[in-house]
Design a protein around this motif. Structure first.
Motif, PDB file in Angstrom:
ATOM      1  N   UNK A 226       0.512  -1.109   0.038  1.00 58.77           N
ATOM      2  CA  UNK A 226      -0.177   0.373  -0.325  1.00 58.77           C
ATOM      3  C   UNK A 226       0.885   1.150  -0.001  1.00 58.77           C
ATOM      4  N   UNK A 227       1.939   1.356   0.755  1.00 64.51           N
ATOM      5  CA  UNK A 227       2.835   2.495   0.561  1.00 64.51           C
ATOM      6  C   UNK A 227       3.608   2.554  -0.467  1.00 64.51           C
ATOM      7  N   UNK A 228       3.963   1.324  -0.957  1.00 66.70           N
ATOM      8  CA  UNK A 228       4.578   1.684  -2.748  1.00 66.70           C
ATOM      9  C   UNK A 228       3.156   2.037  -3.781  1.00 66.70           C
ATOM     10  N   UNK A 229       1.898   2.191  -3.476  1.00 64.11           N
ATOM     11  CA  UNK A 229       0.827   2.675  -4.563  1.00 64.11           C
ATOM     12  C   UNK A 229       1.107   4.238  -4.782  1.00 64.11           C
ATOM     13  N   UNK A 230       1.593   4.804  -3.599  1.00 70.91           N
ATOM     14  CA  UNK A 230       1.890   6.340  -3.036  1.00 70.91           C
ATOM     15  C   UNK A 230       0.609   7.099  -3.673  1.00 70.91           C
ATOM     16  N   UNK A 231      -0.477   6.736  -3.069  1.00 67.83           N
ATOM     17  CA  UNK A 231      -1.456   6.790  -2.925  1.00 67.83           C
ATOM     18  C   UNK A 231      -1.808   7.626  -2.035  1.00 67.83           C
ATOM     19  N   UNK A 232      -2.742   9.154  -2.028  1.00 66.70           N
ATOM     20  CA  UNK A 232      -2.170   9.726  -0.992  1.00 66.70           C
ATOM     21  C   UNK A 232      -3.969  10.880  -0.888  1.00 66.70           C
ATOM     22  N   UNK A 233      -4.502  10.096   0.670  1.00 71.31           N
ATOM     23  CA  UNK A 233      -5.897  10.705   0.942  1.00 71.31           C
ATOM     24  C   UNK A 233      -6.183  11.462   1.941  1.00 71.31           C
ATOM     25  N   UNK A 234      -7.113  12.649   1.659  1.00 66.40           N
ATOM     26  CA  UNK A 234      -7.483  13.432   3.699  1.00 66.40           C
ATOM     27  C   UNK A 234      -7.897  12.171   4.104  1.00 66.40           C
ATOM     28  N   UNK A 235      -7.505  12.478   5.329  1.00 62.09           N
ATOM     29  CA  UNK A 235      -8.212  11.687   6.945  1.00 62.09           C
ATOM     30  C   UNK A 235     -10.420  11.890   6.813  1.00 62.09           C
ATOM     31  N   UNK A 236     -10.222  11.340   6.496  1.00 62.17           N
ATOM     32  CA  UNK A 236     -12.088  11.418   6.566  1.00 62.17           C
ATOM     33  C   UNK A 236     -12.720  10.701   7.266  1.00 62.17           C
ATOM     34  N   UNK A 237     -13.930  10.637   7.073  1.00 63.39           N
ATOM     35  CA  UNK A 237     -14.646  10.172   8.132  1.00 63.39           C
ATOM     36  C   UNK A 237     -15.982   9.090   7.408  1.00 63.39           C
ATOM     37  N   UNK A 238     -17.438   8.516   8.169  1.00 59.01           N
ATOM     38  CA  UNK A 238     -17.685   8.051   7.709  1.00 59.01           C
ATOM     39  C   UNK A 238     -18.184   6.852   8.305  1.00 59.01           C
ATOM     40  N   UNK A 239     -19.045   6.017   8.127  1.00 49.06           N
ATOM     41  CA  UNK A 239     -19.022   4.542   8.198  1.00 49.06           C
ATOM     42  C   UNK A 239     -17.683   3.929   8.725  1.00 49.06           C
ATOM     43  N   UNK A 240     -18.204   3.506   9.668  1.00 53.10           N
ATOM     44  CA  UNK A 240     -17.219   2.233   9.963  1.00 53.10           C
ATOM     45  C   UNK A 240     -17.505   1.236  11.016  1.00 53.10           C
ATOM     46  N   UNK A 241     -18.042   0.114   9.912  1.00 56.35           N
ATOM     47  CA  UNK A 241     -18.248  -1.714  10.794  1.00 56.35           C
ATOM     48  C   UNK A 241     -17.067  -2.711  11.249  1.00 56.35           C
ATOM     49  N   UNK A 242     -17.430  -3.084  12.939  1.00 49.23           N
ATOM     50  CA  UNK A 242     -16.815  -3.997  13.358  1.00 49.23           C
ATOM     51  C   UNK A 242     -17.449  -5.120  13.766  1.00 49.23           C
ATOM     52  N   UNK A 243     -16.483  -5.812  13.926  1.00 50.96           N
ATOM     53  CA  UNK A 243     -16.979  -6.878  14.063  1.00 50.96           C
ATOM     54  C   UNK A 243     -16.898  -7.815  15.431  1.00 50.96           C
ATOM     55  N   UNK A 244     -17.180  -7.058  16.224  1.00 52.50           N
ATOM     56  CA  UNK A 244     -16.667  -7.463  18.101  1.00 52.50           C
ATOM     57  C   UNK A 244     -17.073  -8.628  18.873  1.00 52.50           C
ATOM     58  N   UNK A 245     -15.792  -8.926  19.259  1.00 52.96           N
ATOM     59  CA  UNK A 245     -15.874 -10.537  19.713  1.00 52.96           C
ATOM     60  C   UNK A 245     -17.013 -10.958  20.765  1.00 52.96           C
ATOM     61  N   UNK A 246     -17.379  -9.522  21.651  1.00 48.37           N
ATOM     62  CA  UNK A 246     -18.508  -9.781  22.873  1.00 48.37           C
ATOM     63  C   UNK A 246     -18.968  -9.536  22.381  1.00 48.37           C
ATOM     64  N   UNK A 247     -19.535  -8.223  21.839  1.00 44.76           N
ATOM     65  CA  UNK A 247     -20.712  -7.288  21.216  1.00 44.76           C
ATOM     66  C   UNK A 247     -21.287  -6.967  19.586  1.00 44.76           C
ATOM     67  N   UNK A 248     -21.398  -8.104  19.053  1.00 42.66           N
ATOM     68  CA  UNK A 248     -21.046  -8.688  17.052  1.00 42.66           C
ATOM     69  C   UNK A 248     -21.044  -7.637  16.717  1.00 42.66           C
ATOM     70  N   UNK A 249     -22.014  -7.102  15.402  1.00 41.63           N
ATOM     71  CA  UNK A 249     -21.314  -6.142  14.654  1.00 41.63           C
ATOM     72  C   UNK A 249     -21.781  -4.514  15.036  1.00 41.63           C
ATOM     73  N   UNK A 250     -20.963  -3.329  14.878  1.00 40.28           N
ATOM     74  CA  UNK A 250     -20.887  -2.488  15.531  1.00 40.28           C
ATOM     75  C   UNK A 250     -20.791  -1.628  14.688  1.00 40.28           C
ATOM     76  N   UNK A 251     -21.530  -0.287  14.535  1.00 40.80           N
ATOM     77  CA  UNK A 251     -21.421   0.223  13.136  1.00 40.80           C
ATOM     78  C   UNK A 251     -21.405   2.136  14.019  1.00 40.80           C
ATOM     79  N   UNK A 252     -20.144   2.844  13.559  1.00 44.28           N
ATOM     80  CA  UNK A 252     -20.433   3.642  14.188  1.00 44.28           C
ATOM     81  C   UNK A 252     -19.967   4.482  12.550  1.00 44.28           C
ATOM     82  N   UNK A 253     -19.959   6.339  13.457  1.00 41.61           N
ATOM     83  CA  UNK A 253     -19.571   7.374  12.366  1.00 41.61           C
ATOM     84  C   UNK A 253     -18.526   8.302  12.724  1.00 41.61           C
ATOM     85  N   UNK A 254     -16.924   8.195  12.167  1.00 40.23           N
ATOM     86  CA  UNK A 254     -16.283   8.263  12.633  1.00 40.23           C
ATOM     87  C   UNK A 254     -16.052   9.736  12.284  1.00 40.23           C
TER      88      UNK A 254
END
Length: 274
Positions: A226-254
């Motif tokens: 990924x580093x060698x690809x030279x991609x550049x992007x601004x740090x964005x918000x948006x949806x972040x989803x997780x498969x938590x081992x104790x709580x199951x699927x969690x969805x947030x907006x960052x």
């Protein structure tokens, strides 16, 4: 006969006032014109046809050649070192905010400003994390977590809980639990590297940043790719989803905030998605 205005294949250059060099020149000229000779200890003199100081006078105060100073005011693509810009700021008696703006226009770091990495994170910022009810954490310029709340520790298993390496990139690329936790890990990981490249451009050759990049490139084939690809992007918000081992699927907006005067730090908050 085809006139220049009707030729469709010729792309006109952008107007001079659209360039960063032109914006820098306009800013310097405006402040030169509003500064009186008396303010810098010079006699007003007869037949002064321009408001404020003459270009030659500012050049003399800065210890630079009148030609070079004229070119920078005209927006020509000349090299302006941080030291020369500092002398211009002093000669024009710029305020702290004006001086900071001058260096931003020139894409230079003010040598009078202390290195943010050598400063402690503001205590109020770190204390704010505990007041937030959603998962929240503060990152430094290498993306090490400086402070996090219990909600973040509960969410980020293997990173912010227990005795773990607190670097976000190290967690994402060397800890198997990250791949289990983060939904669509490869897309998120690729985006994270592009964001870090953009975020670290001003300190890319600093020893801690270089050591982090080199270490991850050796430890993770994915990071190296990924580093060698030279991609550049601004740090964005948006949806972040997780498969938590104790709580199951969690969805947030960052949401990510940068404190005033400390853009090397980030306050990241994950707001629950309804």
């Amino acid at each position: 006969m085809i006139t220049p205005s009707t030729e469709k294949n010729e792309t006109a250059p952008p107007p001079l006032d659209a360039t960063p060099a032109r914006a820098l020149g306009d800013f310097i000229r405006a402040h030169r014109e509003r500064l009186s000779p008396l303010a810098v200890g010079l006699p007003p003199g007869p037949r002064r046809r321009t408001p404020g100081l003459r270009r030659e006078e500012v050049a003399q105060l800065c210890g630079v050649s009148p030609t070079w100073y004229t070119w920078i005011e005209q927006g020509r693509p000349v090299s302006a070192s941080a030291d020369a810009l500092a002398r211009i700021a002093v000669a024009l008696q710029l305020s702290r905010a004006e001086r900071a703006y001058l260096f931003e226009l020139a894409a230079q770091r003010d040598p009078a400003e202390p290195d943010p990495a050598a400063q402690d994170a503001p205590a109020a910022l770190l204390q704010t994390v505990a007041l937030i009810g959603a998962p929240a954490y503060v990152l430094d310029r290498q993306w090490n977590a400086l402070r996090w709340n219990p909600q973040a520790a509960d969410l980020f298993v293997g990173w912010l809980d227990g005795e773990n390496d607190r670097n976000l990139l190290t967690y994402m690329f060397t800890m198997p639990r990250a791949q289990e936790l983060v939904v669509d890990w490869e897309t998120r990981a690729r985006r994270l590297v592009a964001e870090f490249r953009a975020d670290s451009i001003r300190h890319l050759n600093d020893a801690p940043t270089r050591a982090l990049i080199d270490g991850l490139s050796s430890a993770s084939d994915a990071f190296a790719r990924f580093w060698a690809s030279q991609d550049v992007g601004e740090r964005e918000g948006g949806e972040r989803a997780f498969n938590h081992p104790a709580h199951g699927r969690l969805v947030y907006h960052q949401i990510t905030f940068k404190p005033a005067h400390r853009e090397d730090l980030k306050l990241v908050i994950l707001v629950g998605s309804e």
